[in-house]
Write an enzyme that holds these catalytic residues in place. Sequence first.
Site, PDB file in Angstrom:
ATOM      1  N   HIS A 157       0.853  -1.189   0.000  1.00  0.00           N
ATOM      2  CA  HIS A 157       0.000   0.000   0.000  1.00  0.00           C
ATOM      3  C   HIS A 157       0.892   1.244   0.000  1.00  0.00           C
ATOM      4  O   HIS A 157       2.012   1.208   0.512  1.00  0.00           O
ATOM      5  CB  HIS A 157      -0.857  -0.039   1.273  1.00  0.00           C
ATOM      6  CG  HIS A 157      -1.901   1.023   1.379  1.00  0.00           C
ATOM      7  ND1 HIS A 157      -1.616   2.299   1.805  1.00  0.00           N
ATOM      8  CD2 HIS A 157      -3.232   0.995   1.123  1.00  0.00           C
ATOM      9  CE1 HIS A 157      -2.737   3.002   1.812  1.00  0.00           C
ATOM     10  NE2 HIS A 157      -3.730   2.245   1.411  1.00  0.00           N
ATOM     11  N   ASP A 208       3.232  -4.004   8.174  1.00  0.00           N
ATOM     12  CA  ASP A 208       2.000  -3.236   7.990  1.00  0.00           C
ATOM     13  C   ASP A 208       0.857  -4.232   8.190  1.00  0.00           C
ATOM     14  O   ASP A 208       0.593  -5.073   7.334  1.00  0.00           O
ATOM     15  CB  ASP A 208       2.004  -2.652   6.567  1.00  0.00           C
ATOM     16  CG  ASP A 208       0.649  -2.109   6.158  1.00  0.00           C
ATOM     17  OD1 ASP A 208      -0.310  -2.207   6.948  1.00  0.00           O
ATOM     18  OD2 ASP A 208       0.545  -1.577   5.036  1.00  0.00           O
ATOM     19  N   GLN A 249      -4.316  -4.907   7.062  1.00  0.00           N
ATOM     20  CA  GLN A 249      -5.264  -5.922   6.560  1.00  0.00           C
ATOM     21  C   GLN A 249      -5.115  -7.254   7.285  1.00  0.00           C
ATOM     22  O   GLN A 249      -5.872  -8.190   7.041  1.00  0.00           O
ATOM     23  CB  GLN A 249      -5.054  -6.149   5.055  1.00  0.00           C
ATOM     24  CG  GLN A 249      -5.259  -4.935   4.193  1.00  0.00           C
ATOM     25  CD  GLN A 249      -6.712  -4.458   4.154  1.00  0.00           C
ATOM     26  OE1 GLN A 249      -7.639  -5.186   4.536  1.00  0.00           O
ATOM     27  NE2 GLN A 249      -6.920  -3.232   3.723  1.00  0.00           N
ATOM     28  N   LYS A 300     -10.405  -0.718  10.621  1.00  0.00           N
ATOM     29  CA  LYS A 300     -10.574  -1.926   9.818  1.00  0.00           C
ATOM     30  C   LYS A 300     -11.003  -3.127  10.670  1.00  0.00           C
ATOM     31  O   LYS A 300     -11.266  -4.202  10.157  1.00  0.00           O
ATOM     32  CB  LYS A 300      -9.290  -2.231   9.047  1.00  0.00           C
ATOM     33  CG  LYS A 300      -8.969  -1.131   8.020  1.00  0.00           C
ATOM     34  CD  LYS A 300      -7.889  -1.538   7.064  1.00  0.00           C
ATOM     35  CE  LYS A 300      -7.243  -0.368   6.365  1.00  0.00           C
ATOM     36  NZ  LYS A 300      -7.968   0.059   5.166  1.00  0.00           N
ATOM     37  N   CYS A 313      -4.586   1.960  -4.021  1.00  0.00           N
ATOM     38  CA  CYS A 313      -3.392   2.530  -3.365  1.00  0.00           C
ATOM     39  C   CYS A 313      -2.149   1.657  -3.509  1.00  0.00           C
ATOM     40  O   CYS A 313      -1.137   1.917  -2.881  1.00  0.00           O
ATOM     41  CB  CYS A 313      -3.616   2.813  -1.880  1.00  0.00           C
ATOM     42  SG  CYS A 313      -4.828   4.081  -1.599  1.00  0.00           S
TER      43      CYS A 313
HETATM   44  C1  LIG Z   1      -2.324  -2.725   3.535  1.00  0.00           C
HETATM   45  C2  LIG Z   1      -2.678  -1.345   3.984  1.00  0.00           C
HETATM   46  N1  LIG Z   1      -1.741  -0.584   4.556  1.00  0.00           N
HETATM   47  C3  LIG Z   1      -1.992   0.653   4.997  1.00  0.00           C
HETATM   48  C4  LIG Z   1      -3.243   1.206   4.875  1.00  0.00           C
HETATM   49  C5  LIG Z   1      -3.490   2.587   5.375  1.00  0.00           C
HETATM   50  O1  LIG Z   1      -4.360   2.569   6.459  1.00  0.00           O
HETATM   51  P1  LIG Z   1      -4.928   3.925   7.064  1.00  0.00           P
HETATM   52  O2  LIG Z   1      -5.512   4.671   5.901  1.00  0.00           O
HETATM   53  O3  LIG Z   1      -5.943   3.485   8.053  1.00  0.00           O
HETATM   54  O4  LIG Z   1      -3.790   4.645   7.678  1.00  0.00           O
HETATM   55  C6  LIG Z   1      -4.270   0.455   4.265  1.00  0.00           C
HETATM   56  C7  LIG Z   1      -5.602   1.032   4.072  1.00  0.00           C
HETATM   57  O5  LIG Z   1      -6.375   0.621   3.257  1.00  0.00           O
HETATM   58  C8  LIG Z   1      -3.978  -0.849   3.819  1.00  0.00           C
HETATM   59  O6  LIG Z   1      -4.901  -1.605   3.246  1.00  0.00           O
END
Ligand SMILES: Cc1ncc(COP(=O)(O)O)c(C=O)c1O
Length: 398
Positions: free
Chosen positions: A112, A189, A192, A215, A353
């Site tokens: 992401h 990270d 998910q 999430k 993203c």
């Molecule tokens: C794999 C992953 N990393 C990071 C993020 C970013 O999360 P946030 O927007 O809650 O900071 C997301 C959000 O969709 C994600 O799916």
Amino acid sequence: MNREDFPLLKQDIIYFDNSATSLKPKCVIDKIADYYTNYSANAHRGDYDLSFKVDQEYEQTRTLVKDFLNAKSLEEIIFTSGTTESLNMIAHGFFEDLLEPNDEILLTTSEHASNVLPWFRLANKLGVKINYIPLDDNYYVTLDNLKKVVTPQTKVISLAGITNVIGDKRPIKEITEYAHAHNIFVVVDAAQMIPHMRVDVSDLDVDFLAFSGHKICGPTGVGVLYGKKELLEHLEPTNLGGGMNESFDSPDQVYLKPLPTRLEAGTPNIAGVIGLGEAIKYIESIGYTKINDQVHNLRKYLISKLLPIKYIDIINLESDSGIIAFNVSNIFSQDIAYYLNKYNICVRAGNHCAKILKNAVGVTNTVRISLYFYNTYEEIDNLVELLSDYDKIVKEMI
Ligand SMILES: Cc1ncc(COP(=O)(O)O)c(C=O)c1O
């Protein structure tokens, strides 16, 4: 499953965008309303009962998160605004001082943006290099592929535990074992990952980990940065301000508080943190086994219904979360989302993203269905019925 817990589901809506954000159960909404209605004082500042109650609730969430992640101490749990802020704090506050020109950071092409751009900034600023672990034919990360790209210059591996386009799970424990044997830090990270599996940071032995509350049925604008205590001690606060300092008289006399407060400058998202605690209790009360059985069965059912439709190309037949990414022949993914929206079906379309994944997968955009435990077979039937009529899609997509 548990649909009655979610007020939004009383609307005539089919919500298939759970990887973007999950719905919020009433207990979480009530908990937040209770804070704003009955004890909305600031945290860590007042000498009166109302403020004391805030501190108790706020710190109780820290204990809940510590136990939820099986962290070793409360100092290892830092509240942030979410995964994005946590990852930026790690890259900027810890690695910027540590990395040197020509050091290498290992990512994957399916990360992401939040786990790419903070590292790109370091690359531009410090002259460190970004390399990628090659994905296998199913877009999965394997330890063998990781070993192929580790060099003596590799200092950090930063990767999602589960990705947001393919939904593949990474072998984090094996990766940390290998990485630590080669003096490489591992950042995970878990945005998910947390909604779909128990994350035991002690067992996985990760150095840093980030996740967002929204999430896992929690509020938006709150998340967690986990770090091993001995590493967090060296993480420079991105923000300086109230709450996190012991005293200051002049630029050379600034004394900061110990962890975790040192990394939580300013008035925090108190309602968010308290709501996150309730969300964790809620998820625990259902249990990951039940959550995953339901998501897995729903996904299997959806795949079985989509596979016979000749003009639908499913990108990820394999997945470890509730994600199905697909395209409809000759139709732009956003047009499909627009068409489904006419029938109150919420799906995501685009590149999600993960902008550099397109090079590996060979498609720029997809329609993404992401399921969670409160979705149903009937909802899937509705979706499939709408996708089964190509002429109708073409007629109604504009
Ligand atoms: C794999 C992953 N990393 C990071 C993020 C970013 O999360 P946030 O927007 O809650 O900071 C997301 C959000 O969709 C994600 O799916």
